[in-house]
Design a protein around this motif. Structure first.
Motif, PDB file in Angstrom:
ATOM      1  N   LEU A  99       0.883  -1.283  -0.088  1.00 27.80           N
ATOM      2  CA  LEU A  99       0.030  -0.205   0.131  1.00 27.80           C
ATOM      3  C   LEU A  99       0.907   1.046  -0.073  1.00 27.80           C
ATOM      4  CD1 LEU A  99      -2.885  -0.757   2.492  1.00 27.80           C
ATOM      5  CD2 LEU A  99      -3.044  -0.489   0.089  1.00 27.80           C
ATOM      6  N   ARG A 103      -1.526   6.544  -4.741  1.00 28.49           N
ATOM      7  CA  ARG A 103      -2.954   5.445  -4.670  1.00 28.49           C
ATOM      8  C   ARG A 103      -3.332   5.461  -3.164  1.00 28.49           C
ATOM      9  NH1 ARG A 103      -1.873  -0.034  -7.123  1.00 28.49           N
ATOM     10  NH2 ARG A 103      -1.946   0.858  -9.047  1.00 28.49           N
ATOM     11  N   ALA A 145      -6.898   6.330  -1.507  1.00 30.20           N
ATOM     12  CA  ALA A 145      -7.688   5.143  -0.875  1.00 30.20           C
ATOM     13  C   ALA A 145      -8.071   5.453   0.323  1.00 30.20           C
ATOM     14  CB  ALA A 145      -7.001   3.640  -0.719  1.00 30.20           C
ATOM     15  N   ILE A 172     -15.191   1.354  -2.804  1.00 33.43           N
ATOM     16  CA  ILE A 172     -13.878   2.109  -2.957  1.00 33.43           C
ATOM     17  C   ILE A 172     -12.740   1.106  -2.662  1.00 33.43           C
ATOM     18  CG2 ILE A 172     -12.564   3.946  -2.110  1.00 33.43           C
ATOM     19  CD1 ILE A 172     -15.116   5.628  -1.762  1.00 33.43           C
ATOM     20  N   VAL A 173     -13.018   0.405  -1.402  1.00 36.06           N
ATOM     21  CA  VAL A 173     -12.062  -0.491  -0.919  1.00 36.06           C
ATOM     22  C   VAL A 173     -11.663  -1.421  -1.882  1.00 36.06           C
ATOM     23  CG1 VAL A 173     -11.226  -1.899   1.099  1.00 36.06           C
ATOM     24  CG2 VAL A 173     -12.075   0.267   1.629  1.00 36.06           C
ATOM     25  N   GLN A 216     -12.032  -1.572  -5.117  1.00 37.76           N
ATOM     26  CA  GLN A 216     -11.301  -1.161  -6.241  1.00 37.76           C
ATOM     27  C   GLN A 216      -9.836  -1.087  -5.933  1.00 37.76           C
ATOM     28  OE1 GLN A 216     -12.390  -0.681  -9.204  1.00 37.76           O
ATOM     29  NE2 GLN A 216     -14.532  -1.158  -9.115  1.00 37.76           N
ATOM     30  N   VAL A 217      -9.710  -0.685  -4.738  1.00 33.17           N
ATOM     31  CA  VAL A 217      -8.281  -0.126  -4.366  1.00 33.17           C
ATOM     32  C   VAL A 217      -7.493  -1.629  -4.204  1.00 33.17           C
ATOM     33  CG1 VAL A 217      -6.595   0.580  -2.579  1.00 33.17           C
ATOM     34  CG2 VAL A 217      -8.675   1.938  -3.321  1.00 33.17           C
ATOM     35  N   ASP A 239      -4.594  -3.526  -6.584  1.00 35.73           N
ATOM     36  CA  ASP A 239      -3.366  -3.970  -6.039  1.00 35.73           C
ATOM     37  C   ASP A 239      -3.124  -5.567  -6.043  1.00 35.73           C
ATOM     38  OD1 ASP A 239      -1.208  -2.964  -3.839  1.00 35.73           O
ATOM     39  OD2 ASP A 239      -2.132  -4.991  -3.011  1.00 35.73           O
ATOM     40  N   LEU A 261      -6.358   0.572   5.533  1.00 34.68           N
ATOM     41  CA  LEU A 261      -7.217   1.314   4.818  1.00 34.68           C
ATOM     42  C   LEU A 261      -8.263   1.483   6.094  1.00 34.68           C
ATOM     43  CD1 LEU A 261      -7.599  -0.104   1.417  1.00 34.68           C
ATOM     44  CD2 LEU A 261      -6.089   1.820   2.335  1.00 34.68           C
ATOM     45  N   CYS A 300     -14.047  -3.199   5.017  1.00 33.24           N
ATOM     46  CA  CYS A 300     -12.882  -3.157   4.206  1.00 33.24           C
ATOM     47  C   CYS A 300     -12.571  -4.899   4.266  1.00 33.24           C
ATOM     48  CB  CYS A 300     -11.802  -2.454   5.036  1.00 33.24           C
ATOM     49  SG  CYS A 300     -12.141  -0.639   4.932  1.00 33.24           S
TER      50      CYS A 300
END
Length: 391
Positions: free
Chosen positions: A19, A25, A29, A286-287, A289-290, A294, A326, A371
């Motif tokens: 991360l 990024r 996030a 959102i999480v 997608q991140v 990754d 996150l 998450c």
């Protein structure tokens, strides 16, 4: 941070390193999680204010039982009750005393020409036994006509407007072309349906609501005899009073039913409830997608680990580590901004928008769970895949 996570997980913090490798990024996030957390906090804050303002008026009363019209879902809606139901109730074993309760809204003219809506409660001379001690102590002041106890926290009124009243001087003001004199105070503040509160005698109430009748109050308040069980008396009353005309509930049950109706059947409560759900969904998306990005960026490394014999629990551990990082890093700024917005909303609207420990804990746990769920979904491609297929 790496050393802390290494001691915590007992291994190299691969998730944190992945991360933090891409600062841009990582920041994006965190901002996304913080926004989702902020959205949930704001919806919960407004929903909590709705809940608090719904049940707050019940706190003025110290009655055991409330008799209401059969179609009354809240304190202020529904038909009126025939006063004869009071006399019927007094004949039931276990009922010690009762009184009528009249409710209506009056418009208080503010400086500058605007108005404030005052939820007005009218009680008979026996009403002192059915209200909190601070109001009961001022009840004799309401015997003269056109006198009232006024809410000094009324929304839209300057804080110093009632200084002379607090010092013991009457505060006259005009409502419906008549002069009403505040001779005492109470404090609650505004809600979603009114800006403040008034207490008056039943006779004063009827002067300002000429279309209302003394024989048709909004509710009847009852107190049970010493040693009598409230629920037993409620059951006895339900046998005597017609169920198609009135409903009989303990005051606590009436407040709970009002709250349930406001939050599950009224549009306002439903909208804010959906707002909470939308905030959670936004956070998960959102999480996801991140984390999925990754995982895709480091697919070759994951394939190497898989070829070395590492199983799905290992990969889940890495992604859950990222999800936890996150969640924590996004939750803190989301909470900080929410607290500031809560204070601003409370000051601007007078609504009881307050942050409490239970809400903080529940939102944090929800953030971690959301998450983690996103992380589990993001690693599904690795489950059961041949290492060669991942290169």
């Amino acid at each position: 941070m790496s050393r802390l996570l290494q001691s915590l997980f007992g291994r190299l913090p691969i998730g944190w390193l992945q991360l933090s490798h891409s600062k841009t990024r990582f920041a994006a996030a965190i901002a996304g999680v913080a926004f989702a957390t902020l959205l949930v906090f704001m919806q919960l804050g407004i929903l909590g204010a709705l809940n608090s303002s719904t049940i707050a008026p019940y706190g003025f009363f110290e009655a055991d039982i409330m008799v209401s019209s059969e179609d009354a879902n809240t304190l202020t809606d529904g038909s009126n009750v025939a006063r004869s139901r009071l006399f019927q109730s007094l004949g039931v074993a276990g009922v010690a005393s009762g009184t009528e309760l009249y409710i209506g809204n009056l418009e208080f003219q503010l400086a500058g020409g605007s108005t404030a809506t005052l939820q007005t409660f009218g009680l008979t001379n026996q009403g002192a036994a059915f209200v909190t001690p601070d109001i009961a102590a001022q009840f004799d002041l309401l015997i003269p006509e056109n006198t009232a106890l006024i809410d000094t926290a009324t929304r839209g009124v300057s804080k110093g407007a009632f200084d002379s009243l607090r010092a013991g001087n009457p505060f006259p003001f005009e409502i419906k072309g008549q002069t009403l004199t505040a001779v005492g105070t109470l404090e609650m503040g505004g809600g979603f349906s009114a800006d403040g509160t008034l207490f008056v005698s039943d006779q004063t109430f009827l002067r300002f609501f000429p279309n209302r009748s003394s024989g048709a109050p909004n509710h009847i308040l009852l107190n049970v005899s010493e040693g009598a069980a409230v629920e037993d008396v409620v059951a006895s009353l339900r046998k005597v009073l017609p169920a198609d005309a009135v409903k009989v509930q303990s005051l606590e049950a009436a407040a709970s039913a009002d709250l349930a109706y406001q939050t599950t059947e009224r549009p306002t409560g439903i909208i804010f409830g959906f707002g909470v759900l939308i905030g959670i969904i936004v956070g998960i998306v959102i999480v996801y997608q991140v984390l999925s990005t990754d995982v895709a960026d480091h697919l070759s490394e994951y394939a190497t680990f898989k070829a070395m014999g590492y199983g799905q629990p290992f990969f889940l551990g890495i992604v859950f580590e990222e999800a936890l990082v996150l969640a924590i890093f996004g939750f803190v700024p989301g909470l900080a901004v929410s607290v500031l917005l809560y204070m601003g909303m409370s000051a601007a609207t007078g609504l009881p928008v307050e942050m409490d420990g239970a809400r903080i804990i529940s939102v944090f746990v929800g953030t971690v769970v959301a998450c983690s769920l996103s992380g589990a979904i993001a690693t599904r491609r690795l489950a059961g895949a041949d290492p060669a297929d991942l290169f």
